[in-house]
Design an enzyme around this catalytic site. Structure first.
Site, short mmCIF file in Angstrom:
data_model
loop_
_atom_site.label_atom_id
_atom_site.label_comp_id
_atom_site.label_asym_id
_atom_site.label_seq_id
_atom_site.Cartn_x
_atom_site.Cartn_y
_atom_site.Cartn_z
N GLY A 73 27.71 -49.12 57.43
CA GLY A 73 27.22 -49.03 58.59
C GLY A 73 26.87 -50.20 59.45
O GLY A 73 26.91 -51.29 58.61
N CYS A 74 26.60 -50.21 60.65
CA CYS A 74 26.61 -51.67 61.60
C CYS A 74 25.13 -52.20 61.09
O CYS A 74 25.18 -53.39 60.55
CB CYS A 74 26.39 -51.32 62.81
SG CYS A 74 25.63 -49.83 63.61
N TYR A 75 24.04 -51.58 61.35
CA TYR A 75 22.70 -51.92 60.93
C TYR A 75 22.86 -52.50 59.18
O TYR A 75 22.39 -53.79 59.06
CB TYR A 75 21.59 -51.17 61.03
CG TYR A 75 21.19 -51.07 62.38
CD1 TYR A 75 20.77 -52.07 63.45
CD2 TYR A 75 21.08 -49.63 63.00
CE1 TYR A 75 20.39 -52.07 64.72
CE2 TYR A 75 20.87 -49.56 64.26
CZ TYR A 75 20.28 -50.53 65.10
OH TYR A 75 20.05 -50.38 66.46
#
Length: 406
Positions: free
Chosen positions: A197-199
């Site tokens: 995921g991005c975070y």
């Protein structure tokens, strides 16, 4: 103690990408960060003239469009199948006009997709929809899933955070988490890769090496993270309308963001013990970009400079993770449209603590650019080579330009 950063120098220049070797990579008008090194397509692990055939599922979303841009511009990838149920029958250029000049197949529904002429699949479908679809794909295909459906190794934890039982537990056992800079060797032998995921990408890149080296304490890690609106996907949502988000900052998922277990999974593996974090995500009124600000307590006798030097040495050979120098503060505008993660370490005014700032483009390094995790497994289709450094760079978009038209 004042807040100071470690290391003079400016971030990488943003500009037009130059020609690659003796032949230029086919690009369409746009901008990107210029890499430090340039590679000819002939220096990659893929044999000259050999074609890797790709299917992109969910191509009409933001993540899908980024993958299409990267792959369509690569000299040896050929996109053979593109799916989008709501846009089935349409030309891709009508959905994303900035890619209208690319030679791409029309969009089809997933149920009508023909995988007989495909080597690898990038799955960009919404969370909760990919497990059964991937389970039904031909076994010989290499797969990268960009949803969250295979990121959590514990299927009970998945059910807790995503509200339904895991629908392909047998596949979860073989899925490899695709944080390239940390797990490249494991990815090389994988058939199914779970794209981070991005975070979690922006957080784990700085924290995992520091935790492994026992330079920071695993208790009391506080993370304040901010993302552009594209991180919420392309679907129509009232909360994401311009009039709802303009001229403000919006915290959300304060006690239960779904990226928390993914971050804790990676940090716990690095620590070889359970790690629990405080994490608050925020929505910023900008199209793309992500900043994670991490507040950590250092181990006894460790200085902020020690953290900086360890991160610098860890990522010295990695093209797309850069430690800024001096008091340079990472800004999202310096990485938008690129596959870079810029970071820096600052002394906190509280003795014994440090502040780490990490920035990425949530759609590239935080999603489609990290499809480079597929480089080792896709490479096996063509060569079986174990040296994938140049191949990874090309797939990540080292020589490509990106459009802001979307």
């Amino acid at each position: 103690m004042g807040s100071t950063a470690l290391g003079g120098g400016a971030p990488a220049r943003v500009g037009l990408a130059p020609k690659v070797g003796s032949s230029s990579v086919r690009v369409r008008a746009s901008v990107a960060s210029s890499p430090q090194k340039q590679h000819s397509p002939n220096t990659s692990g893929v044999k000259s003239g050999e074609e890797v055939r790709i299917a992109v599922l969910g191509a009409s979303g933001y993540t899908g469009a980024e993958i299409v841009r990267l792959l369509a511009n690569h000299p040896q990838f050929r996109i053979k199948v593109m799916t989008a149920d709501r846009k089935a029958g349409e030309q891709f250029g009508s959905v994303f006009p900035h890619l209208i000049t690319q030679d791409l197949p029309n969009l089809v529904a997933v149920k009508d997709a023909d995988f007989s002429n495909v080597d690898a699949v990038f799955c960009c479908l919404p969370h909760g929809t990919t497990q059964e679809i991937i389970k039904g794909l031909p076994q010989e295909l290499k797969i990268v899933d960009l949803s969250a459906d295979f990121r959590l190794r514990d299927i009970d934890e998945y059910a807790e955070w995503y509200g339904h039982s895991h629908r392909a537990p047998e596949l979860q056992q073989e899925a490899v988490y695709g944080l390239t800079e940390v797990l490249r060797d494991e990815i090389r032998n994988a058939r199914l890769v779970a794209n981070p995921g991005c975070y979690p990408t922006s957080v784990q890149l700085p924290l995992v090496p520091l935790i492994k080296a026992k330079l920071i304490k695993v208790s009391n890690i506080i993370i304040d993270a901010k993302s552009g609106v594209s991180g919420a996907g392309r679907g129509a949502k009232e909360a994401n309308l311009y009039t709802e988000i303009a001229e403000g900052i919006h915290a959300y998922g304060i006690k239960g963001h779904r990226h928390v277990p993914e971050i804790e999974q990676g940090l716990s593996e690095a620590a070889e013990s359970k790690v629990t974090i405080s994490f608050t995500p925020n929505l910023i009124c900008m199209k793309r970009g992500m900043q994670s600000t991490m507040f950590v307590e250092m181990a006894p006798g460790v200085t902020a400079n020690d953290l900086y030097q360890h991160l610098k040495s860890t990522y010295e050979g990695e093209e797309f993770v850069k430690l800024l120098n001096g008091s340079s503060i990472p800004h999202t505008r310096h990485v938008v449209g690129s596959n870079y993660c810029f970071m820096n370490v600052f002394e906190d005014r509280i003795p014994g603590r440090a502040i780490i700032i990490s920035v990425i483009d949530n759609l590239v390094k935080g999603a489609s650019g990290s499809e480079s995790c597929a480089a080792p497994i896709v490479e096996e289709i063509s060569t079986g080579s174990s040296d994938n450094s140049d191949f990874v760079g090309l797939l990540q978009g080292r020589d490509l330009l990106i459009s802001h038209a979307q």
